[in-house]
Design a protein around this motif. Structure first.
Motif, PDB file in Angstrom:
ATOM      1  N   ILE A   1      -9.950  -1.350  12.270  1.00  9.42           N
ATOM      2  CA  ILE A   1      -9.308  -0.090  11.901  1.00  9.42           C
ATOM      3  C   ILE A   1     -10.235   0.753  11.030  1.00  9.42           C
ATOM      4  CG2 ILE A   1      -7.438   0.938  10.540  1.00  9.42           C
ATOM      5  CD1 ILE A   1      -6.401  -0.095  13.150  1.00  9.42           C
ATOM      6  N   ALA A   2     -10.891   0.111  10.047  1.00 13.10           N
ATOM      7  CA  ALA A   2     -11.770   0.829   9.118  1.00 13.10           C
ATOM      8  C   ALA A   2     -12.926   1.501   9.846  1.00 13.10           C
ATOM      9  CB  ALA A   2     -12.303  -0.131   8.058  1.00 13.10           C
TER      10      ALA A   2
ATOM     11  N   ASN B   1       3.923   4.822  -3.360  1.00 10.38           N
ATOM     12  CA  ASN B   1       3.707   5.731  -4.484  1.00 10.38           C
ATOM     13  C   ASN B   1       2.312   5.677  -5.103  1.00 10.38           C
ATOM     14  OD1 ASN B   1       6.445   6.645  -4.424  1.00 10.38           O
ATOM     15  ND2 ASN B   1       7.061   4.750  -5.445  1.00 10.38           N
ATOM     16  N   ASN B   2       1.594   4.571  -4.885  1.00  7.63           N
ATOM     17  CA  ASN B   2       0.261   4.450  -5.472  1.00  7.63           C
ATOM     18  C   ASN B   2      -0.573   3.493  -4.630  1.00  7.63           C
ATOM     19  OD1 ASN B   2      -2.035   4.122  -7.111  1.00  7.63           O
ATOM     20  ND2 ASN B   2      -0.841   4.404  -8.978  1.00  7.63           N
ATOM     21  N   SER B   3      -1.147   4.010  -3.560  1.00  2.83           N
ATOM     22  CA  SER B   3      -1.875   3.157  -2.612  1.00  2.83           C
ATOM     23  C   SER B   3      -3.119   2.532  -3.235  1.00  2.83           C
ATOM     24  CB  SER B   3      -2.253   3.949  -1.359  1.00  2.83           C
ATOM     25  OG  SER B   3      -3.082   5.053  -1.690  1.00  2.83           O
TER      26      SER B   3
ATOM     27  N   LEU C   1     -13.349   5.192   1.609  1.00  2.00           N
ATOM     28  CA  LEU C   1     -13.495   4.197   0.551  1.00  2.00           C
ATOM     29  C   LEU C   1     -12.253   3.321   0.442  1.00  2.00           C
ATOM     30  CD1 LEU C   1     -15.184   3.073  -1.789  1.00  2.00           C
ATOM     31  CD2 LEU C   1     -14.135   4.799  -3.272  1.00  2.00           C
ATOM     32  N   HIS C   2     -11.081   3.916   0.601  1.00  2.00           N
ATOM     33  CA  HIS C   2      -9.833   3.154   0.546  1.00  2.00           C
ATOM     34  C   HIS C   2      -9.832   2.070   1.633  1.00  2.00           C
ATOM     35  CE1 HIS C   2      -5.507   2.711  -0.428  1.00  2.00           C
ATOM     36  NE2 HIS C   2      -5.376   2.411   0.846  1.00  2.00           N
TER      37      HIS C   2
ATOM     38  N   GLU D   1     -10.877  -3.715   3.324  1.00  2.00           N
ATOM     39  CA  GLU D   1     -11.682  -4.619   4.149  1.00  2.00           C
ATOM     40  C   GLU D   1     -12.458  -5.598   3.282  1.00  2.00           C
ATOM     41  OE1 GLU D   1     -15.085  -4.365   7.684  1.00  2.00           O
ATOM     42  OE2 GLU D   1     -14.718  -2.640   6.383  1.00  2.00           O
ATOM     43  N   LYS D   2     -13.046  -5.101   2.195  1.00  2.00           N
ATOM     44  CA  LYS D   2     -13.843  -5.941   1.296  1.00  2.00           C
ATOM     45  C   LYS D   2     -12.984  -7.032   0.658  1.00  2.00           C
ATOM     46  CE  LYS D   2     -15.247  -4.074  -2.556  1.00  2.00           C
ATOM     47  NZ  LYS D   2     -16.016  -3.218  -3.507  1.00  2.00           N
TER      48      LYS D   2
END
Length: 205
Positions: A60-61, A180-182, A85-86, A91-92
């Protein structure tokens, strides 16, 4: 494929110890051999779920934000991505969890002790200190196989360095955080555990 092969079983100082290439179990609680086998199986399933989740997120990334933000399970548990980056951070972290599963893992089955960490409704705990050690509490034994896998995944997340909690336990709290805060959702082991468990049915079958 994560494979657990029990090679040695022996009795020492009222402890049962299973030792093999990947996992060692120290039983201070008095589990039956069937229960210990279940714990090993549930860990194996949990680690296979982690591997599937890592492979899925990696794909997906590489495809971009629109692909991430159209994946319902990802959005529900890890939140919408506003940048590459998210996605790479997710992934990391899954990659680190997958690596933990490939290491030697020690599981300690604990009794509840006054002043100890196994108290109240706590099912398990882990503190990353180099070696991978997962401590299971008496409450763990009363959970279903599926829920035990989820707990073990949560503790593996801790061992990989995902330590943030801020009282975010259980399904509803994890859902709220992702919505609310991913950014914080990517630091919370409970969010990763629920996302990874979305692969449980295909792994179990």
């Amino acid at each position: 494929m994560f494979r657990l092969l029990i090679l040695i079983f022996f009795f020492l100082n009222a402890h049962f110890i299973f030792a093999q290439s990947e996992i060692r179990i120290v039983d201070n609680f008095g589990y039956s051999s069937d229960k210990i086998t279940e714990v090993i199986s549930n860990l194996e399933i949990g680690c296979e779920c982690i591997e599937r989740a890592f492979e899925h997120i990696s794909g997906i990334a590489n495809e971009g934000l629109s692909k991430w933000n159209s994946d319902e399970e990802i959005i529900i548990w890890l939140g919408k991505a506003t940048s590459a980056l998210h996605m790479k951070n997710a992934e990391k972290r899954l990659k680190k969890m997958n690596k933990v599963c490939k290491r030697k893992i020690k599981i300690v089955l604990n009794k509840e002790k006054k002043g100890g960490l196994c108290k109240g409704s706590r099912h398990a705990w882990a503190i990353p200190k180099g070696k991978v050690v997962l401590h299971l509490c008496p409450q763990f034994t009363y959970k279903s196989n599926k829920y035990q896998s989820k707990i073990l995944i949560h503790e593996i997340a801790h061992e990989s360095g995902i330590l943030f909690h801020k009282k975010v336990y259980w399904r509803s709290a994890a859902l709220d955080m992702a919505k609310n805060n991913s950014k914080l959702a990517l630091k919370n082991p409970e969010n990763f555990a629920f996302y990874i468990m979305s692969f449980y049915s295909e792994v179990e079958n």
